[in-house]
Design a protein around this motif. Sequence first.
Motif, PDB file in Angstrom:
ATOM      1  N   ASP A  92      44.151  45.166  38.228  1.00  0.00           N
ATOM      2  CA  ASP A  92      44.473  46.260  37.319  1.00  0.00           C
ATOM      3  C   ASP A  92      43.275  47.185  37.113  1.00  0.00           C
ATOM      4  N   ILE A  93      42.116  46.595  36.949  1.00  0.00           N
ATOM      5  CA  ILE A  93      40.911  47.378  36.696  1.00  0.00           C
ATOM      6  C   ILE A  93      40.537  48.224  37.915  1.00  0.00           C
ATOM      7  N   THR A  94      40.609  47.615  39.096  1.00  0.00           N
ATOM      8  CA  THR A  94      40.139  48.296  40.309  1.00  0.00           C
ATOM      9  C   THR A  94      41.222  49.087  40.999  1.00  0.00           C
ATOM     10  N   ASP A 145      43.085  47.759  43.184  1.00  0.00           N
ATOM     11  CA  ASP A 145      43.137  47.181  44.528  1.00  0.00           C
ATOM     12  C   ASP A 145      44.140  46.027  44.537  1.00  0.00           C
ATOM     13  N   LYS A 146      45.226  46.193  45.305  1.00  0.00           N
ATOM     14  CA  LYS A 146      46.306  45.210  45.284  1.00  0.00           C
ATOM     15  C   LYS A 146      45.927  43.878  45.920  1.00  0.00           C
ATOM     16  N   LYS A 147      44.812  43.813  46.660  1.00  0.00           N
ATOM     17  CA  LYS A 147      44.448  42.535  47.275  1.00  0.00           C
ATOM     18  C   LYS A 147      44.186  41.463  46.211  1.00  0.00           C
ATOM     19  N   TYR A 148      43.673  41.899  45.082  1.00  0.00           N
ATOM     20  CA  TYR A 148      43.394  40.925  44.022  1.00  0.00           C
ATOM     21  C   TYR A 148      44.679  40.400  43.393  1.00  0.00           C
ATOM     22  N   LEU A 149      45.722  41.216  43.385  1.00  0.00           N
ATOM     23  CA  LEU A 149      46.997  40.759  42.858  1.00  0.00           C
ATOM     24  C   LEU A 149      47.610  39.713  43.783  1.00  0.00           C
ATOM     25  N   GLU A 150      47.424  39.888  45.083  1.00  0.00           N
ATOM     26  CA  GLU A 150      47.910  38.875  46.023  1.00  0.00           C
ATOM     27  C   GLU A 150      47.158  37.560  45.842  1.00  0.00           C
ATOM     28  N   ILE A 151      45.862  37.648  45.567  1.00  0.00           N
ATOM     29  CA  ILE A 151      45.088  36.427  45.296  1.00  0.00           C
ATOM     30  C   ILE A 151      45.593  35.779  44.008  1.00  0.00           C
TER      31      ILE A 151
END
Length: 817
Positions: free
Chosen positions: A231-233, A235-241
């Motif tokens: 949410d902060i960045t 960047d959807k890669k962190y949501l997948e993690i």
Amino acid sequence: MKKLLLSLALSSIAIAGCSEKSKVPVEMAPFPLDQVRLLESPFKHAQDKNIEYILAMDPDRLLAPYLKEAGLAPKADNYGNWENTGLDGHIGGHYITALSLAWAATSNEQVKQRLDYMLDELKRAQDKNGNGYLSGVPGGKAMWDELAAGNIRSDLFTLNEKWVPLYNIHKVYAGLRDAYIYADSQHALTMLIALSDWSAKLIANLTDEQVQLILKSEHGGLNEVYADVADITGDKKYLEIARRLSHREILTPLEQHQDKLTGLHANTQIPKVIGYKRVGDLAGDKSWQAAAAYFWNEVVEHRTVAIGGNSVREHFHPTDDFTPMVEDVEGPETCNTYNMLKLTRMLYLSEPQTRYVRYYERAIYNHILSSQNPDTGGLVYFTPMRPNHYRMYSQPQDAMWCCVGSGIENHSKYGEMIYAHRGDALYVNLFIPSTLNWEQKGIQLQQENHIPDTESTAITLTGSGKFTLQLRYPAWVKEGELAIAVNGKPITVTETPGSYVAIERHWQDGDRVEVHLPMHIEAEQLPDQSDYFALTYGPVVLAAKTQPFAGEHLNYFADNSRMGHIASGPMCPQELTPTFVSESRDFLGNLERLPGLELRLAAPDSLQLADMQTLQASASFSGLPQLNPQAGRNLELIPFFRVHESRYTLYWPYSTPQGLAEKQQQRETEDRARMALARQTIDKVAPGEQQPEADHFFAGSDTEAGVHLGRHWRHTRDWFSYQLKDPEQEAHRLRITYYGLDSGRHFRILANDVEIAEVELDGSGGDDFFDVDYLVPVEVLEKSDTGTIDLRFEAGENSLAGGIYGVRLLRGKNERS
């Protein structure tokens, strides 16, 4: 402070690549914590006392584990207790959050200086590690390398023989996130992203099955934090993690609306569910959102007691049997309620129903506020519901438990749910004295009251503008009794309890709203409908200070021992508890409020105590001191949050006159046996239960734990061990609990390397549990100079050792072998 409506679990910022629904802002929005200031009240006192407490803590001792792990020389040694026996550094992460919250809530400059110092030192450690890694897990680097290589040995509270390292490192993630959210620290954000990328690489080559195996060990809210980083960045890669780090063993039944919680370690699960909700909100996943809402409903409606807490000995017990709640001294854990409040706030902002506010209010008044000693700032781990028991408090330099970590956060968060807004509507949820700066509207609001000592609140506005004031009509005010006046003129209230009263107008500077909130005493039964009742008055639960023994001097302050958080002093026989005696359950009658500014009520006449001769006989039989002649008489009922450094009773038994003698006899018989066993017991372990095993330094190889028929167990194909305390070297017997149908099991039991039993389980014990006592050879005590007995279970060839359902070291007069 940055005015972020991204509020940890509540942001509506869209993530690139997420579903279209996630781009729609959440309608109900919180106010940033720095826009709310507490006014004089018990909550303001708790907030101020907590700041004194956290500033009394030594930052260099908290930082020591991180510096050591990075290969840097610490400026002081670790704190003791959990902080130097395997969970090193977990308080440090909480401390960053606590400082960040306190800064946002008060703008205290000392707090900000302490926060900046902590972040600078942590940055030194992270830079020395060189790869983004930051943790205080002792010897953690080798363990993380093992995990990255797929060498995973996971148990309920160990991961590759380390004590819940993912839970530990989660506190660092959360602390850095909170320093960014609440204190606008770009420094912390840079560190958070680096740490997140380090862990992303760690699991990059692991299969989903391997990640799920890792998640078998307690891991806090790692999925929530990765969703926050997404949410902060943007960047959807962190949501997948975050999705990968969501434990499916717990999620799947919740998605199917199945309650499989009984026997589970409660506070291991709640942060996972917070993460499910967070990921579900960002990804627009209705199934995950519904799973979180279902979990909340099951826990709050069926597993929660009057103060808002849940669990016994940290575990969810059966929903249809709350007997352990009123028998055990290890009642609701403060950490559980800390996390349930997080989840509640998230659910409210998604679906603003007042039932969420009702739970939130009950929990902060009666569990969170009561968990702080108002004189010392000390924090409570367990709050016993057992009548006539008491609590233990931490001290700033001692007792570094999980509930100290979450506790130093709790008391700076009272401003989070008092107000909310949606469009042109301002919601008043809680009646806590405070000011609000609604910057978007140029409106300031001041709320003043003395609840629960008085029954009204007054709101004064500064500024002008048209908006709707939505005042909560609490469920504890009866229908038709809520009264509201604006500038002295009454308004018509047609709404019902559990709703909001909307006042739409063009407000002028100086407008004053007065709200009359009549309170009534009510009896609230245990959720399993057994005959125990708590008394409530408005938002508070009432309790009585009880001192049944003459001249008793209890220690209420914990030391640095591993089990110092447990109030392990003598239990009072349950027949010493006054009983509500009435032909019906309408036993309250007209209660008399006693003189004085603070709320005090005389206990009702229906609260009866057995005759003193009978009670003294019971106390003497139990080996307890002489009774206080006034025990149980002339009791005063006061808000539970004002009961400290005393035995107390919060849940009271009930009986009809006809059934009183039988119930008292039943309670006496059961309780005498329980207390006799407690007097015999030197030390005990509940195998398979997380904290009891950790407190006894569990170790093992190829071992598993689980729950069967409501009882926790552990077994092994190799070995496992505990360290039992026997400081006076008085152990005579070792009592082991087995299950009667376990068969084909052959193993040895050793104590200090001395074999005390060779065991064969053949399934002949039937469908029940049974105990076996083994004499402790004198050689065992000769090898326990430190007052410790190393107990070890070793499996025979191609066999299992266990299941072991209970371990108890007993005093006794039996001759040793």
